[in-house]
Design an enzyme around this catalytic site. Structure first.
Site, PDB file in Angstrom:
ATOM      1  NE  ARG A 240      47.993  46.749  42.332  1.00 37.23           N
ATOM      2  CZ  ARG A 240      48.830  47.127  41.372  1.00 37.23           C
ATOM      3  NH1 ARG A 240      48.375  47.418  40.167  1.00 37.23           N
ATOM      4  NH2 ARG A 240      50.129  47.216  41.602  1.00 37.23           N
ATOM      5  CD  GLU A 269      45.076  41.286  38.935  1.00 38.20           C
ATOM      6  OE1 GLU A 269      44.173  42.022  38.547  1.00 38.20           O
ATOM      7  OE2 GLU A 269      46.276  41.519  38.739  1.00 38.20           O
ATOM      8  CG  HIS A 287      47.640  43.517  36.209  1.00 40.21           C
ATOM      9  ND1 HIS A 287      47.365  43.416  37.557  1.00 40.21           N
ATOM     10  CD2 HIS A 287      48.348  44.667  36.062  1.00 40.21           C
ATOM     11  CE1 HIS A 287      47.893  44.451  38.194  1.00 40.21           C
ATOM     12  NE2 HIS A 287      48.502  45.229  37.306  1.00 40.21           N
TER      13      HIS A 287
HETATM   14  C1  GLV Z   1      51.173  47.528  37.761  1.00 40.07           C
HETATM   15  O1  GLV Z   1      50.044  47.261  38.009  1.00 40.07           O
HETATM   16  C2  GLV Z   1      51.990  48.355  38.609  1.00 40.07           C
HETATM   17  O2  GLV Z   1      51.559  48.709  39.709  1.00 40.07           O
HETATM   18  O3  GLV Z   1      53.115  48.669  38.195  1.00 40.07           O
END
Ligand code: GLV
Length: 328
Positions: A240, A269, A287
């Site tokens: 994250r 982000e 991401h």
């Molecule tokens: C993606 O970042 C998730 O947490 O599934």
């Protein structure tokens, strides 16, 4: 009897919407507008359930403004967009979407590690810019993966998947640090050795971050941690934004405190720290670690299954605050 009302807060697979429509009166944001908090609240008012993604923040303001809300199903394994304590206090069930994305995300973590260590995007930009005019012995020489020491910070299911890829596929020595140590059988399966955080930082040739974000993990990698790493080391963040201090990382990359980084997640982000955009030795992706169509469909289906189970009086599959169920 009328169907419970739910909100699908972001665009999602039409077949998942169609399935939810069999059980619910559905409002969906299929145009994929980016809603402000006030807009999210306006759409959520009067809804009993919500299908959310990692960008949809459910906090005490939202809960106070939406008293009819009973459940939120996140189409993500991470759930730092939920204020879980506030949801529990408000009696709102939260679910996430674990397991179905583990292998896909571990694949991506490994891909990002390899792209970073072997300078794949940097060299591609060079080629596309027409700068490749001759062979040179040290042109885009990177770091080896095979036989190197792979460090993993956060050893949940995805961390374990990356450990196995490294140890079994690439003959890497795997070390890890985690809030709690794995049991001996799991350590043996992953061929991973538990170390403290300082040893992890000092010893890893490649360090992959896979820990959940919380106030406790905010800036777990900042200037002082980067200073402990080898100048030849690679850092990969698929966890994250906020776990890494992005400004400190950009400085470390520019000063070559570490060799390179691969980042799929960013503080704030979809904005990216401008200093990261101007250093060459970083691979940046938007991401997408869980982004294969089968896996995204499995994540969306699990979120839908959780909603359907809860509202048909069955046990949700992946509850985060099961305490809420006990008081119902
Ligand atoms: C993606 O970042 C998730 O947490 O599934």
């Amino acid at each position: 009897m009328s169907k419970p009302k739910i909100l699908i807060a972001r665009a999602v697979f039409p077949e998942v919407i169609a399935r939810l429509e069999q059980h619910f009166d559905v409002e969906s944001n299929q145009d994929d507008h980016t809603w402000s908090k006030a807009e999210l609240i306006a759409h959520l008012q009067g809804k009993a359930g919500a299908f959310t993604t990692g960008g949809d923040r459910i906090d005490s303001d939202v809960l106070a403004a939406c008293p009819e809300l009973k459940m939120c199903a996140n189409m993500a394994v991470g759930y730092n967009n939920f204020d879980l304590d506030a949801m529990t206090a408000a009696g709102v069930l939260a679910t996430n979407a674990p397991d179905v994305l583990t292998e896909t995300t571990a694949d991506f973590g490994f891909a990002l590690l390899m792209a970073t260590a072997r300078r794949i995007t940097e060299s591609e930009h060079f080629l596309r810019a027409g700068k490749w005019t001759k062979w040179r012995y040290d042109m885009f020489a990177g770091a080896d993966i095979h036989g190197a020491t792979l460090g993993i910070l956060g050893m949940g299911r995805i961390g374990q998947g990356i450990a196995k890829r490294g140890a079994l596929g690439f003959g890497m020595k795997v070390i890890y640090h985690n809030r709690s140590r794995l049991d001996a059988a799991l350590e043996a399966e992953c061929q991973a050795r538990y170390v403290d955080k300082e040893e992890l930082l000092k010893t890893a040739d490649h360090l992959v971050l896979v820990l959940p974000y919380s106030p406790a993990s905010h800036h777990a990698i900042g200037a002082s941690e980067l200073a402990l790493m080898k100048p030849t080391a690679t850092l990969v963040n698929i966890a994250r934004g906020g776990i890494v201090d992005d400004a400190a990382l950009a400085a470390a990359l520019r000063n070559r405190t570490i060799a390179a980084a691969g980042l799929d997640v960013f503080e704030g982000e979809p904005s990216v720290h401008p200093d990261l955009l101007s250093v060459p030795n970083v691979v940046l992706t938007p991401h997408i670690a869980s982004a294969t169509m089968p896996t995204r469909l499995a994540m969306a289906s699990l979120a839908a299954d959780n909603l359907i189970a809860f509202f048909t009086g069955n046990k949700p599959l992946t509850p985060l605050n099961a305490a809420v169920l006990a008081i119902k």
